[in-house]
Design a protein around this motif. Structure first.
Motif, PDB file in Angstrom:
ATOM      1  N   HIS A 214       0.839  -1.196   0.000  1.00 21.85           N
ATOM      2  CA  HIS A 214       0.000   0.000   0.000  1.00 21.85           C
ATOM      3  C   HIS A 214       0.878   1.252   0.000  1.00 21.85           C
ATOM      4  O   HIS A 214       2.002   1.226   0.511  1.00 21.85           O
ATOM      5  CB  HIS A 214      -0.901   0.030   1.235  1.00 21.85           C
TER       6      HIS A 214
ATOM      7  N   GLU B  66      -5.339   0.348   8.808  1.00 26.61           N
ATOM      8  CA  GLU B  66      -5.987  -0.685   7.992  1.00 26.61           C
ATOM      9  C   GLU B  66      -4.945  -1.591   7.343  1.00 26.61           C
ATOM     10  O   GLU B  66      -5.125  -2.806   7.266  1.00 26.61           O
ATOM     11  CB  GLU B  66      -6.869  -0.035   6.919  1.00 26.61           C
TER      12      GLU B  66
ATOM     13  N   LYS C 138      -4.267  -5.696   7.852  1.00 22.65           N
ATOM     14  CA  LYS C 138      -4.283  -6.602   6.711  1.00 22.65           C
ATOM     15  C   LYS C 138      -2.931  -7.290   6.505  1.00 22.65           C
ATOM     16  O   LYS C 138      -2.737  -7.997   5.513  1.00 22.65           O
ATOM     17  CB  LYS C 138      -4.651  -5.823   5.436  1.00 22.65           C
ATOM     18  N   ASP C 139      -2.017  -7.060   7.450  1.00 23.52           N
ATOM     19  CA  ASP C 139      -0.661  -7.611   7.334  1.00 23.52           C
ATOM     20  C   ASP C 139       0.040  -7.133   6.067  1.00 23.52           C
ATOM     21  O   ASP C 139       0.820  -7.871   5.453  1.00 23.52           O
ATOM     22  CB  ASP C 139      -0.683  -9.144   7.369  1.00 23.52           C
TER      23      ASP C 139
END
Length: 214
Positions: A93, A137, A141-142
């Motif tokens: 991300h 977040e 979500k690792d």
């Protein structure tokens, strides 16, 4: 929630100092962001302007990535635009808090773009909730999140310093030291530094369990 345009309109010309940022787009085009008549203007950056605005022309890439936590990284737009670097750090991300910097690999990573102006008058704390929510977040979500702005020294650094204070109960000095050690180039602008100090005080008063020895 305020908008960027509202924030720009709220600035008074008297409060704005000469501000100029050099940006390189994904296509390699060089631009200059500058303030004129209380408006942000983006113009082409000719070769002869390479030394304008107090910048020393530097064509080398800044691929140094600060590892704050296994899932939290800090870097510049150069790192965010280098696929090998992104893969090396297993990024999943990207939190892009630059103004006018494109997301390089929309099909490879999940992006959150929050344009922030690197000005002392910018209310950086007002962006904390949205930025922190995205970072948290990713952790749940690792995943691995890279937070970047243009140079990776002011906006993105301030966001991560604030996040560590918020999520881990660190005081300003400890959070700043951690980020500085991870990425020595960081240097949040004076307005952001002042706001981060105040943010520590707010957290201290609210939680009643923060102290300067942490």
């Amino acid at each position: 929630m305020h908008s960027l345009s509202q924030e720009i309109r709220a600035f008074s010309k008297a409060n704005l100092r000469k501000q100029c940022t050099r940006v390189t787009t994904l296509s390699g085009k060089r631009l200059i962001e500058t303030w004129k008549d209380a408006r942000m203007q983006v113009v082409d950056c000719p070769e002869e302007l390479g030394h304008a605005c107090g910048y020393v022309q530097d064509l080398s890439l800044d691929l140094q990535v600060g590892l704050l936590r296994p899932w939290l990284l800090l870097g510049s737009q150069d790192a965010a635009h280098d696929l090998d670097t992104m893969k090396k750090y297993r990024v999943t991300h990207v939190l892009n808090v630059a103004y006018g910097v494109e997301n390089a690999f929309p099909h490879d990573f999940t992006y959150k773009t929050i344009p922030i102006l690197d000005l002392p008058e910018t209310d950086i704390i007002s962006y904390f909730p949205e930025c922190f929510e995205f970072i948290e977040e990713v952790k749940l979500k690792d995943g691995v999140v890279l937070v970047h702005c243009n140079a990776g020294v002011s906006r993105a650094a301030a966001i991560i310093i604030g996040f560590l204070m918020h999520s881990e109960g660190l005081n300003f000095a400890k959070a700043f030291s951690l980020v500085k050690n991870a990425r020595p180039a960081i240097c949040p602008n004076p307005g952001f530094m002042e706001q981060l100090h105040k943010y520590h005080q707010l957290n201290n008063n609210k939680n009643g369990n923060l102290n300067d020895s942490e």
